[in-house]
Scaffold this motif. Structure first.
Motif, PDB file in Angstrom:
ATOM      1  N   PRO A 194       2.449   0.308  -7.119  1.00  0.00           N
ATOM      2  CA  PRO A 194       3.496   0.131  -6.223  1.00  0.00           C
ATOM      3  C   PRO A 194       4.054  -1.454  -5.993  1.00  0.00           C
ATOM      4  N   SER A 232       0.263  -4.971   2.538  1.00  0.00           N
ATOM      5  CA  SER A 232       0.342  -5.169   1.045  1.00  0.00           C
ATOM      6  C   SER A 232      -0.825  -6.020   0.644  1.00  0.00           C
ATOM      7  N   THR A 236       0.762  -1.132  -0.054  1.00  0.00           N
ATOM      8  CA  THR A 236       0.051  -0.037  -0.009  1.00  0.00           C
ATOM      9  C   THR A 236       0.961   1.183   0.042  1.00  0.00           C
ATOM     10  N   ASN A 237       0.222   2.539  -0.447  1.00  0.00           N
ATOM     11  CA  ASN A 237       1.049   3.737  -0.155  1.00  0.00           C
ATOM     12  C   ASN A 237       0.116   4.780   0.511  1.00  0.00           C
ATOM     13  N   GLU A 239      13.911   4.184  -3.310  1.00  0.00           N
ATOM     14  CA  GLU A 239      13.897   3.738  -2.048  1.00  0.00           C
ATOM     15  C   GLU A 239      15.307   4.121  -1.172  1.00  0.00           C
ATOM     16  N   LYS A 254      -4.242   5.612  -7.732  1.00  0.00           N
ATOM     17  CA  LYS A 254      -3.216   5.523  -7.025  1.00  0.00           C
ATOM     18  C   LYS A 254      -1.980   5.030  -7.992  1.00  0.00           C
ATOM     19  N   SER A 300       2.747  10.094  -2.984  1.00  0.00           N
ATOM     20  CA  SER A 300       2.398   9.187  -2.112  1.00  0.00           C
ATOM     21  C   SER A 300       3.750   8.464  -1.791  1.00  0.00           C
ATOM     22  N   VAL A 301       3.819   7.846  -0.462  1.00  0.00           N
ATOM     23  CA  VAL A 301       4.980   6.959  -0.144  1.00  0.00           C
ATOM     24  C   VAL A 301       4.579   5.517  -0.269  1.00  0.00           C
ATOM     25  N   THR A 302       5.304   4.770  -0.642  1.00  0.00           N
ATOM     26  CA  THR A 302       5.020   3.234  -0.790  1.00  0.00           C
ATOM     27  C   THR A 302       5.601   2.598   0.595  1.00  0.00           C
ATOM     28  N   LEU A 303       4.843   2.048   1.454  1.00  0.00           N
ATOM     29  CA  LEU A 303       5.028   1.338   2.339  1.00  0.00           C
ATOM     30  C   LEU A 303       5.528  -0.193   2.502  1.00  0.00           C
ATOM     31  N   TRP A 358       8.760   3.894  -4.292  1.00  0.00           N
ATOM     32  CA  TRP A 358       8.765   4.519  -3.071  1.00  0.00           C
ATOM     33  C   TRP A 358       8.151   5.833  -2.934  1.00  0.00           C
TER      34      TRP A 358
END
Length: 236
Positions: free
Chosen positions: A168, A51, A18-19, A196, A165, A42-45, A173
């Motif tokens: 990802p 996920s 997810t982001n 990243e 979105k 957005s920032v990817t986690l 990242w």
């Protein structure tokens, strides 16, 4: 493909973290095409913690498209799922799987039905962008199954039909989703800002205080904002 052929099954699996939006889009300028009123960043986690994992299968034995989310069958009649399936099938190419002896022509994908099984390793519909991860993963995995030869930016424009979105699956990242200016949404897609390795000491902590489904969906909240907020034009 013919009626006398063996009832094979072709499968593909993908995973998308997810982001979370740092600068979020809020509101759509076109509901049908899911075109937002502003860019988002957005920032990817970490996919080990948040996920979606999706497996898709195609077979001439399947009489219809079906989908399961976290072990429970859900309806595919909604417009966003049908839009994603339609757009991916348009871009499908020939598949020649020598190992399994399966050959599929690109025109056959319109007649083949798919079964989709998706699982989130975090609370669903609780404000952690589960729809974004799920739809991004669905589009990526369908593309993998159907040998779609599109770059990730192009795939993100398809995922937009489900949720606006980025894709990802790969580690973008930090990415920007460009809202675009074209009426058909062709220039509304994800672009990478940094990878990243850009910010090694950044740590994101997410505290889940409730796993209950949120009362107001993002789609509903955005629609209410567009219809009632006199301040939206300034924000956008």
């Amino acid at each position: 493909m013919g009626a006398t052929e063996p009832q094979w099954v072709l499968m593909a699996t993908g995973r998308s973290p997810t982001n979370i939006a740092v600068i979020k889009y809020w509101g759509k300028r076109d509901e049908a095409l899911i075109l937002p009123v502003n860019d988002s960043i957005s920032v990817t986690l970490d996919p080990d913690h948040l996920s979606a994992t999706t497996t898709v299968a195609a077979s001439p034995a399947f009489p219809s498209d079906r989908m399961w989310l976290n072990g429970k069958e859900i309806s595919l009649s909604g417009g966003r799922f049908q839009s994603c399936l339609r757009e991916i099938r348009k871009r499908a190419r020939d598949v020649d799987n020598e190992k399994k002896g399966i050959k599929i022509k690109k025109e056959d994908w319109e007649k083949l039905h798919v079964h989709i099984a998706s699982y989130n390793n975090f609370p669903t519909a609780a404000g952690l962008a589960s729809s974004a991860a799920g739809l991004a993963c669905l589009v990526f995995t369908l593309g993998k199954l159907m040998n779609v030869n599109e770059d990730y930016g192009e795939l993100s424009s398809i995922a937009r039909y489900g949720v606006w979105k980025c894709m990802p699956q790969y580690i973008w990242w930090i990415c920007e989703m460009v809202y675009g200016k074209n009426d058909d949404g062709s220039d509304s897609m994800a672009v990478q800002l940094v990878n990243e390795s850009h910010w090694d000491d950044l740590v994101i902590i997410i505290a889940v205080v409730s796993s209950k489904q949120k009362e107001t969906s993002s789609t509903g909240g955005m629609r209410d904002t567009v219809e009632t907020s006199p301040l939206l034009q300034y924000r956008a």
